[in-house]
Design a protein around this motif. Structure first.
Motif, mmCIF file in Angstrom:
data_model
loop_
_atom_site.group_PDB
_atom_site.id
_atom_site.type_symbol
_atom_site.label_atom_id
_atom_site.label_comp_id
_atom_site.label_asym_id
_atom_site.label_seq_id
_atom_site.Cartn_x
_atom_site.Cartn_y
_atom_site.Cartn_z
ATOM 1 N N PRO A 1 6.597 2.180 -0.778
ATOM 2 C CA PRO A 1 5.314 1.720 -0.220
ATOM 3 C C PRO A 1 5.536 0.772 0.948
ATOM 4 O O PRO A 1 6.611 0.212 1.119
ATOM 5 C CB PRO A 1 4.667 0.994 -1.399
ATOM 6 N N TYR A 2 4.483 0.618 1.742
ATOM 7 C CA TYR A 2 4.513 -0.388 2.788
ATOM 8 C C TYR A 2 4.255 -1.762 2.163
ATOM 9 O O TYR A 2 3.355 -1.926 1.348
ATOM 10 C CB TYR A 2 3.441 -0.101 3.848
ATOM 11 N N PRO B 1 9.268 11.325 -2.422
ATOM 12 C CA PRO B 1 8.636 9.994 -2.581
ATOM 13 C C PRO B 1 9.238 8.978 -1.608
ATOM 14 O O PRO B 1 10.433 8.952 -1.396
ATOM 15 C CB PRO B 1 8.952 9.627 -4.034
ATOM 16 N N SER C 1 4.185 9.874 1.721
ATOM 17 C CA SER C 1 4.919 10.061 0.481
ATOM 18 C C SER C 1 4.340 11.235 -0.310
ATOM 19 O O SER C 1 3.116 11.388 -0.399
ATOM 20 C CB SER C 1 4.864 8.780 -0.355
ATOM 21 N N THR C 2 5.203 12.055 -0.884
ATOM 22 C CA THR C 2 4.790 13.182 -1.733
ATOM 23 C C THR C 2 5.608 13.128 -3.014
ATOM 24 O O THR C 2 6.582 12.392 -3.134
ATOM 25 C CB THR C 2 5.015 14.524 -1.028
ATOM 26 N N SER C 3 5.186 13.960 -3.978
ATOM 27 C CA SER C 3 5.931 13.997 -5.232
ATOM 28 C C SER C 3 7.332 14.548 -5.030
ATOM 29 O O SER C 3 8.262 14.188 -5.758
ATOM 30 C CB SER C 3 5.175 14.840 -6.263
ATOM 31 N N THR D 1 0.863 -1.180 0.000
ATOM 32 C CA THR D 1 0.000 0.000 0.000
ATOM 33 C C THR D 1 0.900 1.230 0.000
ATOM 34 O O THR D 1 2.014 1.206 0.550
ATOM 35 C CB THR D 1 -0.932 0.002 1.234
ATOM 36 N N PRO D 2 0.484 2.316 -0.626
ATOM 37 C CA PRO D 2 1.333 3.523 -0.657
ATOM 38 C C PRO D 2 1.591 4.058 0.745
ATOM 39 O O PRO D 2 0.761 3.964 1.649
ATOM 40 C CB PRO D 2 0.503 4.506 -1.487
ATOM 41 N N ASN D 3 2.760 4.635 0.931
ATOM 42 C CA ASN D 3 3.106 5.284 2.189
ATOM 43 C C ASN D 3 2.320 6.579 2.291
ATOM 44 O O ASN D 3 2.403 7.448 1.403
ATOM 45 C CB ASN D 3 4.613 5.565 2.228
ATOM 46 N N TYR E 1 9.028 -3.304 -6.340
ATOM 47 C CA TYR E 1 8.680 -2.087 -5.581
ATOM 48 C C TYR E 1 9.911 -1.495 -4.916
ATOM 49 O O TYR E 1 10.837 -2.202 -4.589
ATOM 50 C CB TYR E 1 7.623 -2.428 -4.509
#
Length: 749
Positions: A509-510, A506, A501-503, A496-498, A749
């Motif tokens: 993911p977890y 970054p 996280s931002t652009s 799943t995404p952290n 990933y």
């Protein structure tokens, strides 16, 4: 007060049986009867009883409401209870015993004592060894019941199952009883039949080598049996309840506490087809168990005991092509000694076995009666979370924590596959031919008509001594396949995404779950050694932070492991012997018994376990005496009670007009006790009324058998000529199965 009775009976060469019958039982007393006699309740263990020295097992329990009576203003239901008893030993002596689990593979015999001790059945009496047929496969099995019945008569014995398995001499074994006229309550029917015996009866024993009968043999057919499908379930006690003694939960780490499992296996012909596993354990978060002050504590652990993992495994089996072999048979005549261009004798497949092989000239293809395990696939799910909690990090206690949704449990799909790459062992182990057939060399003139016709039709070459080779493909032949490569891959993976996280920044993911990859490569060195390269890769825990990679090399003594097989079972149906016109009898033994004047001529008696003429004759006499015992009978009722009587015991009674003809033995005995109450308030001293003992006696007559031999003219063919010498080559290399590649999800990933 309830009442009732107990009955049991004994049968000559049979198993004891019995029953209980209780009557006038109040409904309130039924639970105590169930606790004592109903083996299907509670631990579901068999209940054994010993009655007057005889071991029984309860095989059924039932009750029946007989009436309802009023006591004051209370309606009381009245019941009867029935319990059936069988011999403790009956099931044990009837079960199949795999012989080569008791003695080394290839052994020629196993003792009867070894067979009995393997299933905990006491044995006494004549000791003997049970012959194991030549070339029996590793699954060859026997039952004690069939063995003792076949061997007892060649030693002049009968089988007693009253107290285990005992072989007793028919003429001197067993107990002896003598009763007076005062002890006999009633005389039953006395019957003396026409005698049984032999008259010009052919006698054979062992494999029939004592005679040579080349009459037309009946055509036989083989049909594949329906697969035997069995289901075995193993379940931990109280599966859906937490472990006994779990009263409270005090910390988050209790998530890793003891688990319970249910496992179901479905097998086909003894080979595993599918497996299912259910795993129960604790599942909770800090939010579930923490008190308002943040202290982990719960007094209701059963609320968090859940199904946390499920797996279903299916096994794939594949077939191989038939085994191709070249078979040459060289004529032993000296004129062919120095040439490889001539003097070869062709072989022919027996017509009853053409479904299992094809053969022409000097080459043939033989079918393997097995499928081989090449793949096991597992699908399921497991409960896991992306972020772990601890007593110092109670994430779900604070719903505003950004990791709150990541610390909640969810179902993760899990998959695994195990693959096997197989090669036929024949190409590796040159010294172990494991031929899929046997051959029999016979003189052409001794062949049955249908085989002669095949020889003549196809112009088969016959040896200079007039011999023909008959091939018998083995319907149960299994080509051994060795496991060269064994690879296993499993994954219970999710990501799943952290949330942070931002652009601009970054973050990875977890990731949670577990992935493993194992591979074992084997290299053949010699007949008793091979090398292994074992590669293991494992990554687990949240974020796959724990990564293990290991490679091990080792030398292993022994042969490469063999593939798991699923074999078919065959039924053989023998035809009827119809054509005797071509018979050439070389040597026959015949027998006559005393008092055989009125006995019809003919018949054949064969005793395959006998190895000598004397044993065969003793078996014939013993069988004659036992058969006559069922025809010459008297019945008696005895008083008082004689619980120590046993089937086969010798009995003398007055007014017996035929005692000079032999011994009267107990063929059947029946006993009954009636319960009439108790003599003290504690119930320790029951009052029982004994009924007369009923016995049926059979007469063991003194019998004699004489044998004589008849010789026919010996054929002019040279019977002493040596058989052609065979050589077998070929056996093409076959490989089936596959090898998995290591391609973990975590690398994406």
């Amino acid at each position: 007060m309830y009442s009732g009775d107990i009955n049991w009976s004994l049968t000559f060469q049979g198993f004891p049986t019995g029953s209980f019958e209780y009557t006038n039982i109040a409904e309130s007393d039924l639970p105590s009867f169930e606790a004592a006699y109903n083996y299907r309740k509670g631990q579901q263990e068999k209940i054994y009883l010993k009655i007057c020295g005889i071991d029984f097992v309860i095989t059924s329990y039932g009750y029946d409401r007989k009436a309802a009576v009023w006591k004051d203003t209370v309606l009381i239901n009245v019941y009867s209870v029935s319990i059936e008893l069988h011999s403790k030993w009956e099931e044990l002596v009837s079960q199949e015993i795999k012989v080569f689990k008791l003695v080394p593979l290839g052994s020629s015999s196993v003792s009867i004592s070894t067979l009995c001790s393997s299933v905990n059945v006491p044995y006494s009496g004549t000791r003997f060894d049970v012959v194991i047929p030549t070339n029996s496969d590793k699954d060859y099995s026997v039952t004690i019941d069939s063995v003792v019945k076949a061997y007892s008569i060649i030693y002049g014995c009968y089988v007693d199952y009253n107290e285990g398995v005992t072989l007793r001499d028919l003429n001197s074994g067993g107990g002896s009883w003598s009763f007076t006229s005062e002890e006999i309550v009633t005389d039953g029917k006395n019957a003396l039949s026409d005698g049984v015996g032999y008259r010009n009866t052919e006698l054979t024993w062992g494999t029939g080598a004592n005679k040579n009968n080349v009459a037309a043999t009946p055509e036989s057919t083989y049909s594949k049996k329906e697969p035997l499908i069995q289901t075995l379930t193993e379940v931990d006690e109280d599966l859906e309840k937490p472990p006994a003694g779990t009263l409270v939960i005090k910390n988050i780490s209790d998530n890793t506490a003891e688990k319970k499992t249910k496992h179901t296996t479905v097998s086909i012909n003894g080979s595993t087809d599918t497996e299912e596993t259910w795993i129960w354990g604790f599942e909770y978060t800090a939010e579930d168990i923490c008190l308002p002050n943040g202290l982990p504590f719960s007094s209701t652990p059963e609320k968090f005991w859940k199904l946390i993992e499920y797996q279903k495994t299916t096994h794939k089996y594949e077939t191989i092509d038939g085994l191709s072999l070249n078979i040459k048979a060289k004529d032993p005549d000296p004129q062919y000694a120095d040439t490889d261009l001539s003097g070869f004798v062709n072989l022919i497949i027996h017509p009853d076995y053409t479904d299992f092989a094809t053969f022409s000239g000097q080459s043939g293809t033989f079918q393997s009666n097995a499928k081989y395990l090449t793949e096991s696939n597992t699908q399921g799910w497991t409960r896991a979370r992306f972020v772990q909690e601890s007593d110092d990090k109670l994430i779900t206690f604070d719903k505003d924590d950004p990791d709150y949704p990541l610390a909640k449990f969810q179902s993760l799909p899990s998959t695994s596959i195990t693959a096997y790459s197989l090669i036929n062992s024949r190409t590796l182990y040159k010294t172990d031919p494991n031929l899929p057939f046997s051959v029999e060399w016979k003189l052409y003139d001794e062949l049955e008509p249908r085989i002669k016709e095949l020889i003549d039709t196809h112009g088969q070459q016959i040896s200079s001594a007039g011999k023909v080779g008959i091939l018998y493909p083995d319907p149960n032949f299994v080509e051994p396949m060795a496991i060269l490569v064994e690879s296993h891959q499993s994954s219970s993976f999710a990501f799943t995404p952290n949330p942070e996280s931002t652009s601009d920044y970054p973050l990875a993911p977890y990731i949670t779950g577990e992935e493993t990859f194992n591979r074992t490569d084997r290299t053949f060195v010699n007949d008793n050694q091979y090398k292994e390269k074992v590669s293991e890769f494992n990554s687990q825990s949240s974020g796959f932070s724990d990564l293990i990679e290991k490679v091990v090399f080792r030398n292993v003594l022994g042969k490469l492991p063999e593939a798991t097989t699923r074999k078919s079972d065959w039924d053989k149906t023998d035809g009827t012997l119809t054509d005797l016109s071509n018979a050439t009898h070389i040597q026959h033994y015949f027998m006559d018994s005393d008092d055989s004047t009125l006995i019809p001529l003919g018949r054949t008696k064969n005793y395959p376990t006998a190895t000598t003429l004397n044993q065969a004759v003793l078996a014939a006499v013993t069988e004659l005496q036992i058969e006559g015992m069922g025809k010459d009978t008297i019945a008696r009722s005895l008083f008082p009670f004689y619980p120590n009587l046993r089937s086969g015991d010798r009995v003398v009674t007055p007014y017996n007009r035929f005692s000079n003809m032999g011994d009267w033995r107990i063929a059947n005995a029946s006993f009954k006790l009636t319960f009439r109450g108790i003599s003290d308030k504690y119930g320790l001293h029951p009052i029982c009324q004994c009924e007369p003992t009923s016995i049926s006696l059979g007469l063991i007559r003194k019998r004699n058998v004489t044998t004589y031999k008849q010789d026919a003219a010996t054929p002019t063919d040279d019977k002493t000529a040596s058989d052609p010498k065979m050589s077998v080559t070929g056996g093409t290399t076959q490989t089936i199965g596959k090898v998995l590649a290591n391609s973990p999800n975590r690398r994406r990933y």
